[in-house]
Design a protein around this motif. Structure first.
Motif, PDB file in Angstrom:
ATOM      1  N   GLU A  46       0.820  -1.217   0.000  1.00  0.00           N
ATOM      2  CA  GLU A  46       0.000   0.000   0.000  1.00  0.00           C
ATOM      3  C   GLU A  46       0.856   1.270   0.000  1.00  0.00           C
ATOM      4  OE1 GLU A  46      -3.115   0.021   2.977  1.00  0.00           O
ATOM      5  OE2 GLU A  46      -3.360  -2.139   2.719  1.00  0.00           O
ATOM      6  N   ASN A  47       1.916   1.286   0.787  1.00  0.00           N
ATOM      7  CA  ASN A  47       2.775   2.472   0.833  1.00  0.00           C
ATOM      8  C   ASN A  47       3.461   2.713  -0.503  1.00  0.00           C
ATOM      9  OD1 ASN A  47       2.177   3.236   3.475  1.00  0.00           O
ATOM     10  ND2 ASN A  47       3.701   1.832   4.321  1.00  0.00           N
ATOM     11  N   THR A  48       3.814   1.649  -1.197  1.00  0.00           N
ATOM     12  CA  THR A  48       4.400   1.780  -2.529  1.00  0.00           C
ATOM     13  C   THR A  48       3.395   2.422  -3.474  1.00  0.00           C
ATOM     14  OG1 THR A  48       5.786  -0.168  -2.148  1.00  0.00           O
ATOM     15  CG2 THR A  48       5.434   0.497  -4.456  1.00  0.00           C
ATOM     16  N   LEU A  49       2.145   1.998  -3.380  1.00  0.00           N
ATOM     17  CA  LEU A  49       1.101   2.566  -4.238  1.00  0.00           C
ATOM     18  C   LEU A  49       0.857   4.040  -3.931  1.00  0.00           C
ATOM     19  CD1 LEU A  49      -1.459  -0.339  -4.404  1.00  0.00           C
ATOM     20  CD2 LEU A  49      -0.016   0.522  -6.242  1.00  0.00           C
ATOM     21  N   LYS A  50       0.904   4.394  -2.651  1.00  0.00           N
ATOM     22  CA  LYS A  50       0.727   5.798  -2.284  1.00  0.00           C
ATOM     23  C   LYS A  50       1.850   6.647  -2.880  1.00  0.00           C
ATOM     24  CE  LYS A  50      -1.662   4.808   2.037  1.00  0.00           C
ATOM     25  NZ  LYS A  50      -1.556   4.828   3.510  1.00  0.00           N
ATOM     26  N   THR A  51       3.060   6.110  -2.847  1.00  0.00           N
ATOM     27  CA  THR A  51       4.202   6.825  -3.432  1.00  0.00           C
ATOM     28  C   THR A  51       4.031   6.953  -4.933  1.00  0.00           C
ATOM     29  OG1 THR A  51       5.664   6.046  -1.677  1.00  0.00           O
ATOM     30  CG2 THR A  51       6.710   6.783  -3.730  1.00  0.00           C
ATOM     31  N   ARG A  52       3.624   5.870  -5.582  1.00  0.00           N
ATOM     32  CA  ARG A  52       3.416   5.915  -7.035  1.00  0.00           C
ATOM     33  C   ARG A  52       2.336   6.914  -7.398  1.00  0.00           C
ATOM     34  NH1 ARG A  52       3.583  -0.433  -8.999  1.00  0.00           N
ATOM     35  NH2 ARG A  52       5.762  -0.804  -8.400  1.00  0.00           N
ATOM     36  N   LEU A  53       1.258   6.951  -6.625  1.00  0.00           N
ATOM     37  CA  LEU A  53       0.164   7.881  -6.891  1.00  0.00           C
ATOM     38  C   LEU A  53       0.651   9.322  -6.754  1.00  0.00           C
ATOM     39  CD1 LEU A  53      -2.822   8.101  -7.613  1.00  0.00           C
ATOM     40  CD2 LEU A  53      -3.343   7.927  -5.177  1.00  0.00           C
ATOM     41  N   LYS A  54       1.429   9.581  -5.720  1.00  0.00           N
ATOM     42  CA  LYS A  54       1.969  10.924  -5.513  1.00  0.00           C
ATOM     43  C   LYS A  54       2.890  11.324  -6.666  1.00  0.00           C
ATOM     44  CE  LYS A  54       4.495  13.742  -2.222  1.00  0.00           C
ATOM     45  NZ  LYS A  54       5.136  13.803  -0.896  1.00  0.00           N
ATOM     46  N   ARG A  55       3.757  10.424  -7.088  1.00  0.00           N
ATOM     47  CA  ARG A  55       4.675  10.719  -8.193  1.00  0.00           C
ATOM     48  C   ARG A  55       3.911  10.883  -9.506  1.00  0.00           C
ATOM     49  NH1 ARG A  55       9.593   6.588  -6.579  1.00  0.00           N
ATOM     50  NH2 ARG A  55      10.288   7.808  -4.785  1.00  0.00           N
ATOM     51  N   ALA A  56       2.897  10.070  -9.713  1.00  0.00           N
ATOM     52  CA  ALA A  56       2.090  10.174 -10.933  1.00  0.00           C
ATOM     53  C   ALA A  56       1.382  11.522 -10.994  1.00  0.00           C
ATOM     54  CB  ALA A  56       1.076   9.035 -10.991  1.00  0.00           C
ATOM     55  N   ARG A  57       0.840  11.952  -9.868  1.00  0.00           N
ATOM     56  CA  ARG A  57       0.190  13.275  -9.817  1.00  0.00           C
ATOM     57  C   ARG A  57       1.187  14.375 -10.159  1.00  0.00           C
ATOM     58  NH1 ARG A  57      -2.222  12.038  -4.125  1.00  0.00           N
ATOM     59  NH2 ARG A  57      -4.133  10.960  -4.644  1.00  0.00           N
ATOM     60  N   GLY A  58       2.400  14.247  -9.624  1.00  0.00           N
ATOM     61  CA  GLY A  58       3.432  15.237  -9.908  1.00  0.00           C
ATOM     62  C   GLY A  58       3.784  15.282 -11.378  1.00  0.00           C
ATOM     63  N   LYS A  59       3.911  14.108 -11.994  1.00  0.00           N
ATOM     64  CA  LYS A  59       4.228  14.053 -13.421  1.00  0.00           C
ATOM     65  C   LYS A  59       3.091  14.650 -14.251  1.00  0.00           C
ATOM     66  CE  LYS A  59       7.367  10.118 -13.203  1.00  0.00           C
ATOM     67  NZ  LYS A  59       8.540  10.788 -13.732  1.00  0.00           N
ATOM     68  N   LEU A  60       1.858  14.351 -13.867  1.00  0.00           N
ATOM     69  CA  LEU A  60       0.712  14.927 -14.580  1.00  0.00           C
ATOM     70  C   LEU A  60       0.659  16.440 -14.410  1.00  0.00           C
ATOM     71  CD1 LEU A  60      -2.106  12.325 -13.886  1.00  0.00           C
ATOM     72  CD2 LEU A  60      -1.045  12.860 -16.089  1.00  0.00           C
ATOM     73  N   ARG A  61       0.977  16.909 -13.222  1.00  0.00           N
ATOM     74  CA  ARG A  61       0.986  18.356 -12.971  1.00  0.00           C
ATOM     75  C   ARG A  61       1.986  19.053 -13.893  1.00  0.00           C
ATOM     76  NH1 ARG A  61       2.199  18.139  -7.948  1.00  0.00           N
ATOM     77  NH2 ARG A  61       0.061  17.879  -7.272  1.00  0.00           N
TER      78      ARG A  61
END
Length: 71
Positions: A46-61
């Protein structure tokens, strides 16, 4: 018309992400699954997924801000 263009660009931006970021964005935002559910589906911590989600949001931003400058 402008709103449709924004949606198209967002969808194209999501599809341009690396697969590990793309899949978590699609499952979380488009399919409405929780982090726990995604964790079970992908067999990823789950923590890995939270990190991926945060990084994905950053890349989309970054992609969306780049579009505002260029588009």
């Amino acid at each position: 018309m402008i709103q449709n263009n924004e949606r198209f660009f967002l969808s194209a931006s999501v599809l341009s992400l690396p697969i590990k970021y793309r899949e978590v964005i699609i499952l979380y935002y488009y399919d409405g699954l929780s982090i726990v559910e995604i964790s079970h589906i992908l067999n990823v911590n789950e923590n890995t997924l939270k990190t991926r989600l945060k990084r994905a949001r950053g890349k989309l931003r970054v992609l969306m801000e780049g579009r505002e400058v260029h588009g």
